[in-house]
Motif scaffolding. Sequence first.
Motif, PDB file in Angstrom:
ATOM      1  N   PRO A 141      -3.546 -14.471   2.215  1.00  0.00           N
ATOM      2  CA  PRO A 141      -2.220 -15.101   2.134  1.00  0.00           C
ATOM      3  C   PRO A 141      -1.805 -15.449   0.712  1.00  0.00           C
ATOM      4  N   MET A 142      -2.742 -15.345  -0.237  1.00  0.00           N
ATOM      5  CA  MET A 142      -2.455 -15.747  -1.615  1.00  0.00           C
ATOM      6  C   MET A 142      -1.885 -14.609  -2.464  1.00  0.00           C
ATOM      7  N   GLY A 143      -1.850 -13.421  -1.904  1.00  0.00           N
ATOM      8  CA  GLY A 143      -1.302 -12.323  -2.694  1.00  0.00           C
ATOM      9  C   GLY A 143      -2.120 -11.068  -2.538  1.00  0.00           C
ATOM     10  N   PHE A 144      -1.745 -10.044  -3.301  1.00  0.00           N
ATOM     11  CA  PHE A 144      -2.339  -8.726  -3.146  1.00  0.00           C
ATOM     12  C   PHE A 144      -2.931  -8.246  -4.454  1.00  0.00           C
ATOM     13  N   SER A 145      -4.200  -8.517  -4.637  1.00  0.00           N
ATOM     14  CA  SER A 145      -4.877  -8.093  -5.859  1.00  0.00           C
ATOM     15  C   SER A 145      -5.265  -6.625  -5.752  1.00  0.00           C
ATOM     16  N   ASP A 146      -5.466  -5.995  -6.902  1.00  0.00           N
ATOM     17  CA  ASP A 146      -5.895  -4.596  -6.913  1.00  0.00           C
ATOM     18  C   ASP A 146      -7.272  -4.431  -6.305  1.00  0.00           C
ATOM     19  N   ALA A 147      -8.070  -5.486  -6.330  1.00  0.00           N
ATOM     20  CA  ALA A 147      -9.450  -5.378  -5.846  1.00  0.00           C
ATOM     21  C   ALA A 147      -9.515  -5.136  -4.341  1.00  0.00           C
ATOM     22  N   CYS A 148      -8.712  -5.878  -3.574  1.00  0.00           N
ATOM     23  CA  CYS A 148      -8.817  -5.759  -2.113  1.00  0.00           C
ATOM     24  C   CYS A 148      -7.536  -5.259  -1.472  1.00  0.00           C
ATOM     25  N   ARG A 157       0.817  -1.214   0.000  1.00  0.00           N
ATOM     26  CA  ARG A 157       0.000   0.000   0.000  1.00  0.00           C
ATOM     27  C   ARG A 157       0.850   1.263   0.000  1.00  0.00           C
ATOM     28  N   GLY A 158       2.137   1.106  -0.263  1.00  0.00           N
ATOM     29  CA  GLY A 158       3.027   2.254  -0.372  1.00  0.00           C
ATOM     30  C   GLY A 158       3.587   2.739   0.942  1.00  0.00           C
ATOM     31  N   ILE A 159       3.283   2.048   2.036  1.00  0.00           N
ATOM     32  CA  ILE A 159       3.713   2.488   3.369  1.00  0.00           C
ATOM     33  C   ILE A 159       5.043   1.820   3.693  1.00  0.00           C
ATOM     34  N   THR A 160       6.109   2.586   3.623  1.00  0.00           N
ATOM     35  CA  THR A 160       7.448   2.045   3.858  1.00  0.00           C
ATOM     36  C   THR A 160       8.084   2.615   5.120  1.00  0.00           C
ATOM     37  N   ALA A 161       7.506   3.663   5.696  1.00  0.00           N
ATOM     38  CA  ALA A 161       8.019   4.247   6.943  1.00  0.00           C
ATOM     39  C   ALA A 161       7.455   3.435   8.103  1.00  0.00           C
ATOM     40  N   GLY A 208      -8.243   5.820   9.734  1.00  0.00           N
ATOM     41  CA  GLY A 208      -7.759   4.464   9.612  1.00  0.00           C
ATOM     42  C   GLY A 208      -6.263   4.342   9.814  1.00  0.00           C
ATOM     43  N   ILE A 209      -5.814   3.120  10.035  1.00  0.00           N
ATOM     44  CA  ILE A 209      -4.397   2.843  10.226  1.00  0.00           C
ATOM     45  C   ILE A 209      -3.620   3.184   8.963  1.00  0.00           C
ATOM     46  N   GLU A 210      -4.106   2.747   7.798  1.00  0.00           N
ATOM     47  CA  GLU A 210      -3.395   2.978   6.552  1.00  0.00           C
ATOM     48  C   GLU A 210      -3.342   4.462   6.209  1.00  0.00           C
ATOM     49  N   GLU A 263      -4.753   6.539  -0.720  1.00  0.00           N
ATOM     50  CA  GLU A 263      -4.972   6.577  -2.168  1.00  0.00           C
ATOM     51  C   GLU A 263      -4.023   7.584  -2.811  1.00  0.00           C
ATOM     52  N   ASP A 264      -3.825   8.734  -2.150  1.00  0.00           N
ATOM     53  CA  ASP A 264      -2.847   9.704  -2.645  1.00  0.00           C
ATOM     54  C   ASP A 264      -1.461   9.071  -2.743  1.00  0.00           C
ATOM     55  N   LEU A 265      -1.066   8.349  -1.694  1.00  0.00           N
ATOM     56  CA  LEU A 265       0.256   7.745  -1.655  1.00  0.00           C
ATOM     57  C   LEU A 265       0.418   6.690  -2.744  1.00  0.00           C
TER      58      LEU A 265
END
Length: 350
Positions: free
Chosen positions: A200-207, A146-150, A242-244, A319-321
Motif C-alpha cells: 500500500p506504500m507504493g510501487f518500488s522497482d524491487a517488487c 506493470r504496463g497493463i492498461t487493457a 501467470g496473471i500478469e 517484462e517485454d511489455l
Amino acid sequence: MVETPHDLATRLANRVEAVCRHYLSNGHRQGHYWLVGDVRNTPGQSMFVRLKGPGSARRAAGKWTDAATGEHGDLLDVIRGSLRLVDFRDVAEEARAFLSMPYPEPVNRIGGHAPAPRGSTESARRLLAMTQPIGRTLVESYLRNRGITALCDTGALRYHPRCYYRADDYVPTETWPAMIAAVTDLSGKVTGAHRTWLDPMGFSDACLGRAPLSTPRRAMGNLLGHAVRFGAGSDVMVAGEGIETTLSVRSAMPHLASMAALSAAHLSAIVFPHKLRRLYIARDNDPAGDIAVATLLERTRSLGIEAIMLTPRLADFNEDLRLLGLEALKASMKLQVAQEDITRFMSSAF
C-alpha cells in the motif's frame, strides 16, 4: 427431505443482498434495489433486483426485472445467468454451496465465523464474497504500473483491502491489501482463488507493487485443469502461466480470450473448451516453462488442436511489455500469430 427449486429460491431470497454482491458484483445498491446491467453481471443499471418485499409473488425480495429486455426471474436465474450455467443440477449445486457460506458481517463487528477448511474451494468462495471490483483501487494501480492498461473483461480480478497473510504457523497473522483472482472451470463455476498481496506504500522497482513478503502470491482451492479467465471463450484462445503474463499478451491482442493457469505445472494440465481449435501458448523463458509447453503440445496434438507457441524476448511477456514497450510487444506478436488472427484479434492494436 428433498429440497425443491422453490425452497432454494426462498433461502436465497433471505440473503438477497449477499447473493447480489457475490453474483452481480458489477452492480450496486440503490435504495431497496440492486442495479446492474443484466443477469450476466454486465455493468449497467437496466436490471433491478428487489432487496425488500413480501415473501412471495413477483414483487417479492429476490425477484428481478431487466427493463431493457423484459426478462425477469428469481435468484436461481441470477446464478444461472452470471455463471453461464446450463443444467439446473449445476445451478442447484452452486446455490447450495453459496448457502453454506456464513452471512457476511459488518467489517467492524467483533468476532468471526467458524473457519472453512484451509485452502479449500469453500474458503476460496468465501474470500471472493468479501471482495470488490478493481476499478480505482490499488489493484488497478498495480496492473497499470506493470504496463497493463487493457483492463476490459477482467471481472475475474477483485480487490480485498485487508486480506489475511501468515508466513507460517508460528508467526502472527498480518493483513495486507490484495488482488484476488477467481479460478473457474469451463462453466464459470468458482473452484479456487489466487491472492497477490500488494504494497500500500507504493510501487518500488524491487517488487513492482507486490507486498514485501516471503510468498506474496498464493493459491487456494481446486486449481488443476482450471484457470483465471479473461474474455469469453472461443475457438481461438491464449493460455499463459501467470496473471500478469497473460494480461500482457492481452494488451497486444485485446480481443483474444485468455486463460491464466497460475503455474507451469497447471498450465500443462489446463482443460480445453470443446470448441477450441487453435491455442496460443504464452510461455515463460525458463526450464519450468519448457516442460509445461512440451506437455501442452503433446495434449493439443492428441486432440487435434493447433498449438502455436508465443515466446517473449526477455524473461516473460510482462517484462517485454514493461521494458520494451507496448509497440515492441505488438510487433513481436504480429510475427508469431497466424495471419488470419491479426485482423480478428489485433486490428485495434495496430
